[in-house]
Design an enzyme around this catalytic site. Structure first.
Site, PDB file in Angstrom:
ATOM      1  N   SER A  26      -2.386  -1.922  -4.761  1.00 45.07           N
ATOM      2  CA  SER A  26      -2.320  -0.726  -3.926  1.00 45.07           C
ATOM      3  C   SER A  26      -3.727  -0.194  -3.634  1.00 45.07           C
ATOM      4  O   SER A  26      -4.540  -0.901  -3.027  1.00 45.07           O
ATOM      5  CB  SER A  26      -1.435   0.320  -4.608  1.00 45.07           C
ATOM      6  OG  SER A  26      -1.108   1.368  -3.729  1.00 45.07           O
TER       7      SER A  26
ATOM      8  N   ASP B  59       7.955  -2.085   1.671  1.00 39.60           N
ATOM      9  CA  ASP B  59       6.743  -1.324   1.389  1.00 39.60           C
ATOM     10  C   ASP B  59       6.087  -0.891   2.693  1.00 39.60           C
ATOM     11  O   ASP B  59       5.910  -1.717   3.597  1.00 39.60           O
ATOM     12  CB  ASP B  59       5.786  -2.212   0.583  1.00 39.60           C
ATOM     13  CG  ASP B  59       4.523  -1.513   0.131  1.00 39.60           C
ATOM     14  OD1 ASP B  59       4.352  -0.312   0.418  1.00 39.60           O
ATOM     15  OD2 ASP B  59       3.699  -2.182  -0.511  1.00 39.60           O
TER      16      ASP B  59
ATOM     17  N   HIS C  95       7.167  -1.272  -3.151  1.00 39.40           N
ATOM     18  CA  HIS C  95       5.791  -1.074  -3.581  1.00 39.40           C
ATOM     19  C   HIS C  95       5.738  -0.926  -5.106  1.00 39.40           C
ATOM     20  O   HIS C  95       6.600  -0.294  -5.704  1.00 39.40           O
ATOM     21  CB  HIS C  95       5.240   0.196  -2.922  1.00 39.40           C
ATOM     22  CG  HIS C  95       3.789   0.433  -3.189  1.00 39.40           C
ATOM     23  ND1 HIS C  95       2.801  -0.176  -2.466  1.00 39.40           N
ATOM     24  CD2 HIS C  95       3.156   1.214  -4.103  1.00 39.40           C
ATOM     25  CE1 HIS C  95       1.625   0.218  -2.913  1.00 39.40           C
ATOM     26  NE2 HIS C  95       1.820   1.056  -3.914  1.00 39.40           N
TER      27      HIS C  95
END
Length: 348
Positions: free
Chosen positions: A181, A279, A309
């Protein structure tokens, strides 16, 4: 490589997503006290938490060290060394944790980092880079670049007597950068900066559902604006904290924030990109893999279906989590040892 399957999430993933949404709402990130409380939490290394996160392998020695960034600030590092590797220096992988440049901590990544160390035979260095809103962009990127240069110098311990990992040190070649991320963003940014400015020879990167386009203009951001785990509102909140709104705030197109909008991609290290089908960041990760391929960079891109995610951090409750960890460890092992299994420009 894209694996085809149903887009619906397993029930266990849905239940975890609901629990995470209750504990981390954007309105709970309005004050520094609230942010600090969220940052401090990590799952204990015991059941039933490990049923979700996976266990911390017993064969990995975990320690701590630090280095001084360019402004003199002491940046902490959590180290993971596989005991089975024996004495002698090992290849090193720097890991930059996720959390939107605002949340997260290195200890929360013990299951992931120790697993990589055990299965890839490398020393993993989890970098405790500075977070927003106390430290706006590009401070986190600067800390991560400085961490790579420190590792490339051999990462000596403060007393000069032992390696930074508590063992016999690390190799200065075969260095890798990885993260998930926001951490994937920082790994990509650091790779660009180090290619241009030097200070560390980065052999490979591994980007797990990376945030590489702060303009948030991809189709998946609209498609999954209310997705489990990460929503458009979350992304807006994180970026507001990270970029700020003053005269010195970085523009969302700045490559130090959005590596997808860099002017040059040739010469970047071999890169693994893992994306999750459910995501908001899915399409920008895929776009980054594509632009790397177009510029002759060795790339492997895998999109995991039915996965939200963050799925790498909870393999016990998400489709594809174990497979993604196995792919990640194999990529690290192959490239840390110098054994490339993909041709330049190839997308796996």
């Amino acid at each position: 490589m894209t694996v085809t399957d149903s887009w619906d999430m397993p029930l266990r993933t849905q239940l975890l997503a609901r629990a995470l949404r209750r504990s981390r709402r954007p309105e709970r990130m309005e004050t520094l006290d609230e942010i600090a409380r969220s940052r401090a939490w990590f799952a204990p290394a015991r059941a039933p938490y490990t049923w979700v996160t996976g266990p911390v392998p017993a064969g990995v020695q975990i320690g701590t060290t630090s280095f001084h960034a360019r402004d003199g600030h002491e940046v902490g590092v959590r180290t993971y060394r596989p005991r089975a590797a024996g004495p002698g220096p090992l290849p090193a992988l720097l890991w930059f944790h996720g959390g939107g440049w605002v949340l997260g901590n290195v200890r929360a990544y013990d299951p992931v980092c120790a697993w990589i160390a055990a299965h890839a035979g490398v020393v993993v260095l989890g970098v405790d880079y500075r977070l927003a809103p106390e430290h706006r962009a590009p401070q986190a990127a600067h800390d991560c670049v400085d961490a790579a240069r420190w590792a490339a110098s051999g990462a000596p311990a403060a007393d000069g007597s032992r390696g930074a990992d508590g063992g016999s040190g690390i190799r200065t070649e075969g260095l890798g950068l990885a993260g998930d991320s926001a951490g994937g963003n920082l790994a990509a940014v650091a790779a660009h900066v180090l290619r241009d400015e030097g200070g560390a020879d980065v052999t490979y990167t591994a980007l797990c559902y990376p945030a590489v386009d702060a303009t948030m203009s991809s189709a998946s951001v609209r498609e999954h604006a209310d997705a489990p785990i990460l929503t458009r509102l979350d992304m807006d909140t994180f970026l507001a904290h990270y970029l700020g709104d003053g005269a010195d705030a970085l523009d969302a197109m700045d490559p130090l924030v959005s590596p997808l909008h860099a002017s040059e991609f040739a010469g970047l290290p071999a890169t693994l990109v893992q994306t999750a089908d459910l995501d908001p960041l899915r399409d920008e990760g895929a776009a980054y893999a594509q632009v790397l391929r177009e510029h002759g960079v060795t790339v492997r891109h895998t999109n995991y279906p039915r996965a939200p995610h963050g799925f790498l951090s909870f393999p016990g409750a998400a489709h594809g989590g174990r497979a993604a960890r196995a792919e990640l460890a194999a990529w690290v092992a192959d490239h840390a040892s110098g054994s490339l299994q993909t041709r330049p420009g190839e997308v796996g």
